[in-house]
Each structure stands twice: as structure tokens, then as C-alpha cells.
Design an enzyme around this catalytic site. Structure first.
Site, short mmCIF file in Angstrom:
data_model
loop_
_atom_site.label_atom_id
_atom_site.label_comp_id
_atom_site.label_asym_id
_atom_site.label_seq_id
_atom_site.Cartn_x
_atom_site.Cartn_y
_atom_site.Cartn_z
N ASP A 103 68.55 -29.55 -67.44
CA ASP A 103 67.27 -30.40 -67.57
C ASP A 103 66.08 -29.60 -67.41
O ASP A 103 64.97 -30.23 -67.38
CB ASP A 103 67.21 -31.68 -66.79
CG ASP A 103 67.34 -31.24 -65.23
OD1 ASP A 103 67.79 -30.28 -64.84
OD2 ASP A 103 66.84 -32.37 -64.43
N SER A 119 71.21 -33.26 -65.23
CA SER A 119 71.11 -32.07 -64.61
C SER A 119 71.76 -30.86 -65.10
O SER A 119 72.30 -30.79 -66.02
CB SER A 119 70.44 -32.15 -63.30
OG SER A 119 69.94 -30.80 -62.76
N ASP A 158 68.41 -24.63 -65.63
CA ASP A 158 69.44 -25.34 -65.64
C ASP A 158 69.57 -26.48 -66.72
O ASP A 158 68.61 -26.34 -67.51
CB ASP A 158 69.63 -26.23 -64.34
CG ASP A 158 68.54 -27.23 -63.91
OD1 ASP A 158 67.53 -27.17 -64.64
OD2 ASP A 158 68.54 -28.10 -62.76
N ASP A 184 64.62 -28.43 -64.86
CA ASP A 184 63.78 -28.52 -63.91
C ASP A 184 63.68 -27.56 -62.84
O ASP A 184 63.06 -27.38 -61.86
CB ASP A 184 63.42 -29.80 -63.24
CG ASP A 184 65.05 -30.14 -62.57
OD1 ASP A 184 65.98 -29.36 -62.75
OD2 ASP A 184 65.07 -31.18 -61.77
#
Length: 445
Positions: A239, A97, A237, A241
Site C-alpha cells: 500500500d 498492506s 510495500d 505507506d
């Protein structure tokens, strides 16, 4: 056997590459996960240097237990939720992440994008890693390669009507993360001019960390918005999400305002529905939900709690102040990309600038999250509760104190460190500052 307590967290698996996580442990996690879910597993990976070999190792672990793998290649975390929901398979995404480059990890879900946390599978995986994973005696599973990115993009655009909106100039900071891969696919054909920033996939993050929650990582986007005259800025961010929004002046839009904005849009489609929010979300959210005929439902911080309460209440939407947005139509999973489309649809449907649009959903002054190292967390919480014993308090998540002035604050402990996290909100900056300083004086004494 290595110490797994640093690797297996409350909601995912994450650690320093080469020290806490490597291909061997990832392969074993894949095998343990296959035994846990007993079904086909879709795998997605991000752009970190170790992610592709980790994805291969995870797939080897799954197939070693006789289960099949659908390798979806590069993608955002919400792409694996789409795969798990659309195909009714389990899912794994190799990502750390927003963490710095030296980290990597694994997020897991069951079929239908049902989350896997400490109490819903990660504890079982840890036990298998510590006690030994039983060998599979039958034939190994197979690996099929399938690109689902365009199907994912088509589905998101089905959920948000962007037809007829005015043309928008949108600056997007992907921070060299997966937003640089997904935004061109999702935004293709929309009436938006994208001004790309750091779209080159690079898991070493050469420009800035892929963590838009830290205001320092928004500076480049804020400057670009002013430079090109963008209508809105989006920051993803690592990743992709989570999505953070910046208005046309370069001011960061509080995620709670985005929660309230999207909630009103979802309530227009599903009148009377429940909307889930957590203990550190602005009180404007339940107020606005109620005003629009919805039912606000409050829960603890964390995606497993959000998703569980959404399922219990059949909530149409849920949002957290950390920039996670959950949609019933997206298998109750979080997707920053769908939230971004909602913002573009709302902005494109009015002639107002974004600053004026979101002003309708921002009613209070917030401190932002302030962390303090504390030697004795329970004792400190008890002292604060005693100090404010005349106010209304609850222990849903840490300690929340609601004051007669209309202000409130929440102190909650970190899951992994001896920290207390303070969030304060008040009708005005003077009240917020007074409460913040009074609480911090006790916490840091």
C-alpha cells in the site's frame, strides 16, 4: 455471526478473502464506521482483485447511514490520510498492506487523519457488528468521485525542497503494489531518473511479496542497483505507506538510520522540537536527536502510540524501525513517499554516495527482529528479567534491558500469536551475538 477476533486487529481490519472477509462484512463495517464518525468518508483502494468491489461495498454501507462518500479511487494508504487531513473528513483505505495476495482489509481514520485503533473505534465497530447496526430512516448519502493524487503529490513536494539537487538515478521496486501508481505522479518533474521495477499493478504479486521488511524481497532491487549503477534504491510495500532504502552498493540501509537522517532535517526547520521513536529503534536516534538540539521521546511500537505521543509532545517527526515515518506537517500520519523525498533531497544535496551519507547515522550493530514461539510469555519475560536483574530494565513495551556495555535488547509479545519478538543492539557484532544467543537460549529452552 462469524468470529470477528481473527478479523478485527489492534490497528486495522484484515483477513483472508472469502473466509474471514467478504463484501457483506465490508458493507456492514462501512455502516458501522459511518455511525461512529458521523461525517463524510473518503475512500481509497489498492490493486488487489477484491479491493474495488470491497470499496464499493464499504461506500454502500456508509451511504446507507445517510453519510456522503468521496471515492478517491486507486491510491496508497497515505493518500487517504491526505484526504482526511486536507478535506477534514474521515477516511478508509481498502488494503492488506504487505500481506500475501489472499488477504485484504481496511484501515480507518477520523477527520484530520486521527487513527482508529482497538481502543479508539475498532472495538465499537466490532460491538455494532455483533449486536446489530441500527437502521437509518432518512435519505441515503451520496457518492462523489474525486482524484486527489496530483494534489497529494504537489503537497509532498511543498514539504521537501528538491530544487538544486544533483541529478540522481533511482531504482524503485514497487512489488506490483501501489508504489507503481504513485511514484510516477509524485516524482514527475523532479531531477531524478527512475528505473522502474514491477510497476504493473497486480494484487497477486507475481514477482515477490510486497514486504520489504523481509530481506528476500530486496534481492531484485539490490541486483538492479548494481546492474544500472543507481545512486539509490527504494522499495515500497503493497500500500506504499512504507519505504525501505538500499544504497549504491546494494546494501540495505537500516530504517533507524533513515529516522535519524530525517530527524536532523526536520530539526533544522523546527529547532528544539521533539522527535518520537519506539522501543526497538536504534539508540543512535535519541543520541543524534539530542546532539542536534532536539528532544527525543520514546514510546511503544505501533502507529496509534506514535501518533498519540507526537500529539502530546507536538513532535515534528516520528519514526519506527519497521519503516513507518510520521510527519507533523502530514497530520502526524505516516508516509513512506515523503520519507523517500527526504532521502533524495539529502543525497542530492551532497556529492557523497548514499553509503557514506548514512554511515553518519549508523553507530551500532543490530540483530534484526527474531521471533520465537513461547508457551508461557509472561513467565518467560519474568525469567529473562530475573536473569538480568543487575541491568536497567523497563516494561514500556514488553521488556527492555539496557546493559553496562552499551548494548540493549527488547523482548515484546505479539498481539495475535504466542510469540516473543527479540531485538538486540550492541556496539560491535561480537557483543550483539553473545547477548542474542544468551537470550534466545532461555526463550527457546
Amino acid at each position: 455471526m462469524r468470529d470477528l477476533s481473527k478479523l478485527i486487529k489492534a490497528y486495522d481490519i484484515r483477513g483472508v478473502v472469502g473466509e474471514e472477509i467478504d463484501t457483506d462484512i465490508v458493507r456492514k463495517v462501512g455502516a458501522a464506521f459511518a455511525r461512529l464518525v458521523d461525517t463524510t468518508v473518503a475512500i481509497v483502494h489498492d490493486m488487489r482483485p477484491s479491493s474495488e468491489p470491497f470499496a464499493q461495498a464499504f461506500a454502500e454501507g456508509v451511504t446507507s447511514q445517510g453519510h456522503n462518500v468521496i471515492d478517491c479511487g486507486l491510491g496508497s494508504t497515505d493518500l487517504v490520510y491526505f484526504a482526511a487531513g486536507r478535506l477534514d473528513v474521515a477516511g478508509a483505505v481498502i488494503t492488506a498492506s504487505h500481506n500475501p495476495a489472499r488477504y485484504n482489509g481496511i484501515k480507518l481514520c477520523r477527520p484530520g487523519a486521527t487513527p482508529v485503533g482497538q481502543d479508539t473505534g475498532l472495538g465499537d465497530i466490532r460491538a455494532m457488528l455483533e449486536n446489530g447496526i441500527p437502521a437509518h430512516t432518512g435519505a441515503p448519502g451520496t457518492i462523489a468521485h474525486r482524484n486527489l493524487a496530483h494534489a497529494y503529490a504537489d503537497y509532498l513536494r511543498e514539504l521537501v525542497d528538491l530544487s538544486g539537487i544533483r541529478p540522481l538515478k533511482v531504482a524503485v521496486d514497487a512489488a506490483n503494489g501501489m508504489g507503481g501508481h504513485m511514484v510516477p505522479i509524485v516524482f514527475d518533474g523532479l531531477p531524478v531518473e527512475v528505473v522502474p521495477m514491477y510497476f504493473e499493478l497486480d494484487g497477486t504479486f507475481p514477482n515477490h511479496e510486497a514486504n520489504p521488511l523481509d530481506s528476500a524481497n530486496l534481492v531484485d532491487l539490490q541486483n538492479k542497483i548494481r546492474e544500472v549503477g543507481a545512486d539509490v534504491g527504494l522499495a515500497f510495500d503493497g500500500d506504499a505507506d512504507r519505504c525501505f532504502v538500499v544504497d549504491e552498493t546494494g546494501a540495505s540501509v537500516p530504517p533507524s538510520a533513515i529516522v535519524a537522517l530525517i530527524a536532523t532535517r526536520e530539526l533544522a526547520k523546527a529547532p528544539g522540537s521533539a522527535i518520537v521513536y519506539n522501543v526497538i529503534t536504534s539508540r543512535a536516534v535519541p543520541e543524534i536527536v539530542t546532539e542536534h538540539g532536539g528532544t527525543p521521546a520514546r514510546t511503544r511500537v505501533g502507529h496509534t502510540f506514535m501518533k498519540a505521543l507526537m500529539a502530546e509532545q507536538d513532535a515534528v517527526f516520528g519514526g519506527e524501525h519497521s519503516g513507518h515515518y510520521y510527519f507533523r506537517d502530514f497530520w502526524r500520519a505516516d508516509t513512506g513517499m515523503l520519507a523517500a523525498l527526504h532521502v533524495l533531497a539529502a543525497l542530492g544535496s551532497t556529492e557523497k554516495p548514499l553509503s557514506a551519507l548514512v554511515a553518519e547515522y549508523s553507530r551500532y550493530v543490530a540483530s534484526g527482529e527474531i521471533n520465537s514461539e513461547v508457551a508461557n510469555v509472561p513467565a518467560t519475560l519474568a525469567e529473562i528479567e530475573k536473569r538480568f536483574d543487575s541491568a536497567h530494565t523497563d516494561r514500556l513495551d514488553g521488556l527492555t534491558v539496557q546493559l553496562a556495555s552499551g548494548a540493549w535488547f527488547n523482548l515484546r509479545p505479539s498481539n495475535t500469536e504466542p510469540l516473543l519478538r527479540l531485538n538486540v543492539e550492541a556496539p560491535d557484532i561480537q557483543t550483539m551475538t553473545k547477548i542474542r544467543d544468551e537470550v534466545l537460549a532461555i526463550v527457546r529452552r
